[in-house]
Enzyme design. Structure first.
Site, PDB file in Angstrom:
ATOM      1  N   HIS A 143      32.446  -0.420 -60.727  1.00 22.78           N
ATOM      2  CA  HIS A 143      33.514  -0.842 -59.824  1.00 22.78           C
ATOM      3  C   HIS A 143      33.031  -1.863 -58.749  1.00 22.78           C
ATOM      4  CE1 HIS A 143      31.929   2.778 -57.762  1.00 22.78           C
ATOM      5  NE2 HIS A 143      32.553   2.391 -56.615  1.00 22.78           N
TER       6      HIS A 143
ATOM      7  N   HIS B 141      33.093  -1.782 -55.392  1.00 20.68           N
ATOM      8  CA  HIS B 141      32.728  -1.393 -54.015  1.00 20.68           C
ATOM      9  C   HIS B 141      31.160  -1.814 -53.762  1.00 20.68           C
ATOM     10  CE1 HIS B 141      35.507   2.423 -53.367  1.00 20.68           C
ATOM     11  NE2 HIS B 141      35.924   1.082 -52.682  1.00 20.68           N
TER      12      HIS B 141
ATOM     13  N   HIS C  87      28.132  -0.799 -55.078  1.00 22.12           N
ATOM     14  CA  HIS C  87      27.730  -0.826 -56.551  1.00 22.12           C
ATOM     15  C   HIS C  87      27.489  -2.169 -56.984  1.00 22.12           C
ATOM     16  CE1 HIS C  87      28.625   3.576 -57.468  1.00 22.12           C
ATOM     17  NE2 HIS C  87      29.066   3.430 -56.261  1.00 22.12           N
TER      18      HIS C  87
ATOM     19  N   GLU D 124      27.668  10.814 -60.785  1.00 25.08           N
ATOM     20  CA  GLU D 124      27.650  10.594 -59.416  1.00 25.08           C
ATOM     21  C   GLU D 124      27.861  12.259 -59.055  1.00 25.08           C
ATOM     22  OE1 GLU D 124      30.518  10.568 -56.420  1.00 25.08           O
ATOM     23  OE2 GLU D 124      32.093  10.141 -57.746  1.00 25.08           O
TER      24      GLU D 124
ATOM     25  N   HIS E  23      23.610   9.544 -56.944  1.00 21.59           N
ATOM     26  CA  HIS E  23      24.682   9.233 -55.806  1.00 21.59           C
ATOM     27  C   HIS E  23      25.168  10.452 -54.975  1.00 21.59           C
ATOM     28  CE1 HIS E  23      28.330   7.371 -54.254  1.00 21.59           C
ATOM     29  NE2 HIS E  23      27.881   6.117 -54.239  1.00 21.59           N
TER      30      HIS E  23
END
Lengths: 817, 600
Positions: free
Chosen positions: B68, B70, B73, B203, B414
């Site tokens: 995604h 963000h 990432h 995660e 994560h």
């Protein structure tokens, strides 16, 4: 910190904190004056179960402190080092399981390894064994740090503890070095391939970083063993050998020797597989000090796959190939190329190596450029299915390569690099056939197409150079026609990546070929112009930006060309300028606006904006558009435009641009000064510059300040700066004093009063001259040049954060976006 | 045994800078390529040197997958592709491809602006990087090459977030990226089918948290905003342009509508339009409610939320402003904060995490006197509130996803080590699968048991059923045949058919064994004794004494010779075909015991 209640980002804090610790005073005073440092270490050691991160931090901190010998002794006296790094320390506790503790240990030891006492401390305490074990650590970071540490220790030991120079007969190594070397020798003789690999890695790194003569003595002791790895099938260390030999080849200690070493390199090139030997070969070809026979052999390794491709594609005896077959045995390469699993990777590796070689400005060897080009074309034709040869090998390879984007990309990169080299001219016609086939094919992926465009533009430049000297213009004209036809199609692609690459291609072509008649004619007679202008309204902002740049460059061969060709009414200069102005003021995105401002600056620089009066109006309009732009880079672009405008105006009016230029007479100078000042005021330059000083984005303020300083140099010789005290009597003086105060606060607050400036008339030349002379621009300049980091990343800020964070609510801890 | 190797270069026992290398069946894939917001030196990007050690990046890696938009990432992606030199394919979903460059550009601008860094990726590099990206649709199987395929699943979290299944042959890995198992106001919940991967990489940000109801947090948020506005204060909400901002906008918009409030709400920065444009464009990625009501009313066309102008900050009276960036480290949000901080009637609400060093981090950790540039001290009198609106799965959600996908192994990334440890035990207990949590730089190796499909010839199947083997799912049975491996396929056929197909002749394989027995008699007498003995013991078998002096028991042949050195010892040569292996072994052991005296 010791209590370790700080939240999840603790390791970040520690990392940042240690980053600051490096710059500490090297004397023991630091530790003596700050007893909290040793107290901290002692209390962490006293904790029954310290957290891994706090222990790791302590190990690293202690290592940094022990880097100076004085502080080392002090910590030793308190027995802190032995409790941290010795046998009874963390390395025999359950915490050792945690990679961060091991990593802290290695880093700590590495930091302290700057003097003999540290070396002895470690060797006597059995630390060497620990480090050797850590070379095989499950954590890559720990393993690699351990290897680096051993290299560092070996070098330190030999260089600081050696009493007499070493000779090959009498290897009297210092104690610590002796221990390390013995371990290396033992592991090279062991049957464990991981041990052998670790030692080879260590040696590679040692020979790569240390160029002292003692490395040869070390090498002579292990050379035989290493040589045997080349031939022994049982040891799988061949791939490491190439790296080792390469790092040695770069070291003057080895490359200057006669015989032995180069014989080993030759043997390696023979014994290693083509994939293993490739990196070694390309590395050797970059060397200047490489024996000719080794160089030829390396070249053979590299060219063999390309040769194999050529032979596979041609009838027997039709093509002699790149290489003399007696030099090499092509069977291995042929079998690799005919296997599905190895063909693509071998070709990609070879192509990447060739590109690497071709990108060197001075290539120590001559490559057979024509054959190489032929081979590349063959590969590209295999990939798009345009060539399916009859030979069994050829048909196998072509089946494997068809539609391989990876190979296409690599081959096109080499092709582009090859255009810089002379000697491939005979194949130009067929080369463009291949390139055009790629440009036209709907199967070409956007990334491959982009690379095809790049290669095509480079080869078109080459073609033009040739057609100038060779009068091959008919062929050139035809090729250009075809290129523009396909470009027209690509500019209408539904895929924005393709439209963008097409525009970038067009701009690249104009940049290189705008002076060529055939190019201009072909371009102007195509539909490309119209399509490019249409793309100014593309839904994708990247494309709009590229279209702006392309249109801006097109203007050089249309409106701004000395003999502007007659083109349709809709393409007149005013329309285009108006269109770009519109983009600058209304486009919702930064890229197109930035592109416009940079094109305007380019036009201005090249004197395309007409007479001074037109230019003044133009600049004034642009300033008013960009000064409130939300994108600071657009505002910065505006300042760049202003800078060019100012220097051009001053230049045109005959004022000296630099203090060393011959000075014109005082009278004319003052008239011109007056005139340029008026122009700047009318164009609202000062308004923009002074307000920018308080811009909330620092680079804008910095640039504005630089420009103002430059202007002041022009209007005031150094000695005649005004004293701000006496100037407040006049109205202008008062308003400038206000401006000075405002700027001082405003540049800090990063905002200029929104009411526009309390009576300061930015268009009044007298006030502006006074402002330039009285405002302390140097002080502002220094203030603006301080990075905001000095606050954010200062140790004080860090400490405050650490203290404040202890005990923060749990939920913040691992939160993120 | 085939294995899957996982090495986190980032996100191993840590939050931020996600970057995970997976090797599966000879293919190497990089999952996410994030940056760490807390550092502004080399440490902000993952340490790629590990990959470059293995030769050229592009040759080593088969693809990069971004979960995604963000920055933790995808923030290192332009650096990786344009500066480190990766030139291969990059995969992400369509919304991520559209939004990712906006955030990267924003990040670049702030870095270059604030830190004055010059050695940083440029706009052109971001564009060039994005041009290498191949966008994928949800549930579309994308063939990276002939063997490697990937497939995206909906992950919630933010617009365009996806979980990815990576599959080579019959081995597969699922990487979740960040996900959310409960729907929110604008996005749906993550979903995956029962794909039973060999490994699920999940995660674990909220590994130990069971989050309280979202409704409570929302109510709390609205109450605080409302109270502040009622008493004439101003509310500053620093946000990133995309993501939580849209969620909070919808929340406030509906509340304002319901309560008929008049105080203005502003959304700063030029990104608003673009952000909302993408939310409209990718409406299929939002939740059901938004999609349903889309025709009558677009949830992203706000009635009460207006564009903000810098000058509004000085306006008297209450207002709510959403401003970027979210950590108060630069730009407009910081500017407004400076103006409003001194008034205790005002409030700042931080809806997400802030990294160390930023003003956001300082005020959240309770600092009330901040040193600003130029040695100015800013006293913070306004109220500071923190509200987590980040959309990650909590412990319950993670367990739910595992239940859905039924992986054979789980690997946690994560998250924080301590919390992971707790969740790891829970997962192992409840699902009886191995759970791993490697630190950065540590490689976890998972051995897989690939199931290999084999076609069975009809002839063989008929023969087997004829002898009474009825296929039954619950009772696995042994089936004998010849395995032919040809053209990448496996077929089980009867031996006769195999011989015929491959054009081979049958060879007999015989085992031979020598048994020594003490017997001083002549050879033919010994043979006779053996014959009689066997005849007596093996009543159901056909035992024959042949004219040439040898004995046969079914297919087994026994011959006797005298020992060359010791005439008192006879050597019995026993030979049998492999089909009669059982009888042959039995006979040998029988003869080894010697001959009974009675037969003498």
């Amino acid at each position: 910190m010791r209590e370790d209640r700080s939240p999840g980002s603790d390791s970040l804090f520690y990392g940042l904190f240690l980053g600051n610790t490096w710059s500490l005073d090297p004397t023991a005073k630091l530790v003596q004056d700050n007893p909290c440092l040793t107290e901290f270490i002692t209390s962490v050691l006293a904790l029954p179960e310290p957290s891994p991160s706090i222990l790791s931090f302590t190990l690293r901190l202690a290592g940094i402190l022990a880097a100076s010998e004085n502080r080392f002794q002090l910590l030793q006296q308190e027995k802190l080092l032995v409790r941290l790094f010795g046998r009874d320390g963390p390395l025999n506790s359950a915490l050792w399981e945690d990679a961060s503790v091991r990593s802290g240990w290695v880093e700590g030891v590495h930091s302290m390894m700057h003097h003999q006492p540290a070396l002895r401390f470690l060797c006597d305490g059995g630390g060497i064994d620990v480090i050797f074990t850590l070379q095989g650590d499950p954590s890559l970071f720990v393993a690699s740090a351990a290897g680096q540490l051993l290299v560092h220790m070996l070098t330190l030991s030999v260089e600081s503890e050696m009493t007499k120079p070493l000779s090959t007969k009498d290897c009297d190594w210092p104690a610590c070095a002796q221990m390390i070397i013995k371990r290396i020798e033992d592991s090279l003789q062991s049957s464990s391939s991981s041990h052998i690999e670790q030692s080879l890695k260590l040696l590679t790194s040692l020979f790569g970083s240390c160029r002292a003569t003692w490395t040869e003595v070390l090498w002579l002791g292990i050379a035989k063993q290493i040589e045997s790895f080349l031939t022994e099938e049982t040891v799988q260390a061949q791939h490491m050998l190439a790296n080792l030999l390469l790092s040695m080849a770069w070291s003057p200690v080895f490359c200057d020797t006669e015989g032995g070493f180069w014989a080993l390199v030759t043997s390696a090139l023979e014994h290693l597989t083509p994939v293993q030997a490739g990196p070694l070969a390309v590395g050797l070809l970059r060397l200047y000090k490489c024996p000719q026979d080794v160089r030829i052999q390396a070249l053979t390794v590299l060219l063999q796959p390309m040769d194999c491709i050529l032979r596979a594609a041609s009838q027997p005896l039709e093509y002699a190939g790149l290489l003399d077959e007696s030099v090499s045995d092509p069977a291995t390469v042929e079998s690799l190329l005919s296997s599905k699993s190895s063909c693509v990777s071998l070709l990609c590796q070879t192509l990447a190596h060739l590109e690497e070689l071709l990108s060197l400005i001075h290539l120590p060897v001559d490559l057979p450029y024509t054959s190489l080009l032929h081979s590349l074309m063959t590969i590209l034709q295999f990939c798009n299915g345009f060539l399916s040869p009859a030979s069994p090998l050829g048909s196998t390879i072509s089946r494997i390569l068809i539609n391989s984007f990876r190979v296409q990309r690599s081959a096109l990169d080499v092709l582009a690099a090859l255009s810089e080299r002379k000697g491939c001219d005979t194949l130009l016609g067929s080369l463009f056939d291949v390139l055009l086939a790629y440009l036209e094919s709907p199967n070409t992926s956007p990334t491959v197409l982009k690379k095809t465009f790049q290669a095509t533009s480079k080869w078109l430049v080459r073609l033009q150079e040739l057609s100038c000297s060779n009068s091959q213009w008919q062929q050139t004209e035809k090729i250009l026609e075809d290129v523009f036809l396909v470009l027209q199609k690509r500019l209408c692609s539904p895929c924005w990546e393709v439209r963008d690459s097409s525009l970038e291609f067009l701009t690249a072509l104009i940049k290189c070929l705008r002076d060529q008649d055939e190019f201009r004619q072909s371009l102007l007679s195509s539909e490309v112009l119209k399509l490019t202008e249409n793309l100014l309204e593309d839904p994708e902002s990247y494309v709009r930006a590229s279209a702006v740049t392309a249109v801006g460059h097109l203007a050089f061969i249309t409106y701004f060309a000395p003999e502007s060709p007659a083109i349709g009414n809709q393409y007149n200069k005013e329309n285009t300028v108006a269109k770009l102005q519109e983009i600058l003021s209304t486009d919702p995105e930064g890229f197109p606006r930035r592109a416009v401002i940079s094109i305007f600056t380019k036009w201005l620089r090249q004197g395309c904006t007409g007479q001074l009066e037109d230019t003044e109006r133009f600049v004034s309009r642009v300033i008013q558009t960009v000064e409130h732009d939300l994108d600071w880079e657009v505002r910065l672009g505006g300042l760049e435009l202003v800078e060019v405008f100012c220097s051009q105006t001053i230049c045109q009016l005959g004022l000296p641009k630099c203090p060393y230029a011959p000075v014109s007479s005082a009278v004319t100078s003052s008239i011109h000064q007056n005139e340029s000042l008026h122009i700047f005021c009318r164009a609202k330059v000062f308004n923009f510059l002074f307000q920018s000083l308080c811009d909330c984005d620092k680079p804008v303020g910095q640039r504005a300040c630089d420009i103002l300083l430059g202007l002041r140099c022009n209007f005031y010789p150094v000695s005649t700066l005004k004293d701000s005290q006496g100037a407040e009597d006049s109205r202008a003086g008062r308003s400038v004093a206000w401006l000075q105060r405002t700027l001082r606060q405003g540049s800090l607050a990063q905002s200029f009063p929104t009411d526009g400036g309390n009576g300061v008339d930015f268009q009044d030349p007298e006030s502006m001259l006074l402002a330039l002379g009285t405002i302390d621009l140097e002080e502002l300049h220094d203030e603006l040049n301080k990075s905001s980091d000095h606050v954010e990343k200062s140790p004080q800020s860090l400490l405050q954060d650490i203290l404040a964070t202890v005990g923060t609510i749990e939920e913040n801890e691992a939160d993120c976006y | 045994m085939p294995e899957i190797k996982v090495t986190p270069l980032g996100a191993g026992q840590d939050v931020g800078r996600s970057c995970i290398l997976v090797s599966i069946a000879g293919k190497n894939v990089m999952l996410d390529c994030g940056m760490h917001m807390g550092y502004n030196d080399d440490r902000r990007f993952p340490d790629f040197s590990y990959i470059t050690q293995n030769g050229r990046l592009t040759d080593f890696l088969d693809c990069v997958i971004i979960s995604h938009f963000h920055l933790d990432h995808c923030g290192a992606l332009p650096y990786f592709s344009e500066m480190v030199g990766y030139d291969g394919p990059i995969y992400m979903t369509h919304p991520t491809k559209a939004i990712c460059p906006i955030l990267l550009e924003d990040y670049r601008k702030i870095t270059v602006d604030k830190k004055g860094e010059t050695n940083f990726f440029t706009s052109q590099m971001i564009k060039d990087c994005m041009k290498k990206v191949v966008a994928v649709h949800l549930h579309q199987t994308v063939q990276v090459d002939e063997e490697l395929e990937i497939k995206a699943y909906y992950a919630g979290h933010v617009l365009g977030a996806a979980m990815f299944q990576i599959k080579v042959g019959c081995e597969s890995v699922v990487y979740t990226g960040d996900y959310n198992m409960t729907p929110d106001r604008h996005l749906g919940a993550a979903w995956i089918d029962k794909c039973r991967p060999d490994l699920l990489i999940s995660e674990s940000t909220y590994a130990t948290t069971i989050r309280d109801s979202k409704r409570c947090r929302e109510r709390d948020f609205l109450k605080k905003v409302h109270e502040t506005v009622e008493r004439g204060g101003k509310v500053l909400i620093p946000v990133f342009a995309l993501g939580r901002a849209q969620e909070l906008c919808i929340l406030l918009e509906t509340f304002w509508e319901r309560m008929n409030l008049k105080a203005p709400i502003y959304f700063s920065t030029g990104l608003t339009e673009k952000a909302n444009h993408y939310y409209k464009l990718f409406i299929t990625w939002t939740n059901q409610k938004i999609r349903k009501t889309f025709v009558q009313r677009n949830m992203f066309e706000f009635k009460h939320i207006k564009a903000f102008d810098r000058a509004f900050a000085d306006n008297p009276g209450p207002m709510v402003v959403f401003a970027t960036p979210g950590m108060l480290h630069a730009g407009q949000s910081l500017q407004i904060f400076r103006k409003w901080a001194g008034n205790e009637k005002n409030m700042v609400i931080m809806p997400g995490y802030c990294v160390q060093g930023t003003v956001g981090h300082k005020i959240l950790s309770g600092q009330r006197k901040l040193e600003m540039e130029g040695r100015q001290i800013l006293e913070v009198k306004m109220q500071v509130e923190y509200m987590s609106f980040s959309a990650h799965a909590d412990a319950k959600g993670i367990m739910q996803l595992i239940r859905q996908a039924e992986p054979r192994n789980v690997l946690l990334v994560h998250g924080e080590a301590k919390k992971m440890e707790f969740l790891k035990q829970k997962i192992e207990q409840e699902f009886h699968v191995s759970c791993y949590m490697p630190a950065n730089g540590e490689t976890t190796t998972i051995f897989t048991n690939p199931s290999i499909p084999v076609d069975i010839s009809l002839g063989l199947l008929k023969r087997e059923t004829a002898i009474g083997l009825v296929p039954d799912v619950k009772k696995p049975k042994l089936m004998h045949g010849t395995l032919i491996m040809k053209d990448n396929s496996f077929r089980l056929v009867s031996p006769e058919q195999a011989l015929k197909e491959l054009g081979l002749a049958e060879h007999q394989l015989r085992f031979t064994c020598r048994v020594h027995i003490q017997d001083p008699r002549k050879e033919h007498e010994t043979v006779l004794r053996v014959y009689n003995h066997l005849k007596g013991v093996l009543k159901d078998y056909s035992v024959q004494h042949l004219p040439d002096g040898s004995i046969t028991v079914e297919s087994i042949l026994i011959q006797a010779t005298a020992h060359s050195e010791d005439q008192g010892t006879k050597v019995l040569l026993v030979s049998w075909t492999y089909q009669d292996e059982e009888l042959g072994s039995y006979l040998t052991s029988l003869l080894k015991k010697g001959l009974p005296q009675s037969t003498a």
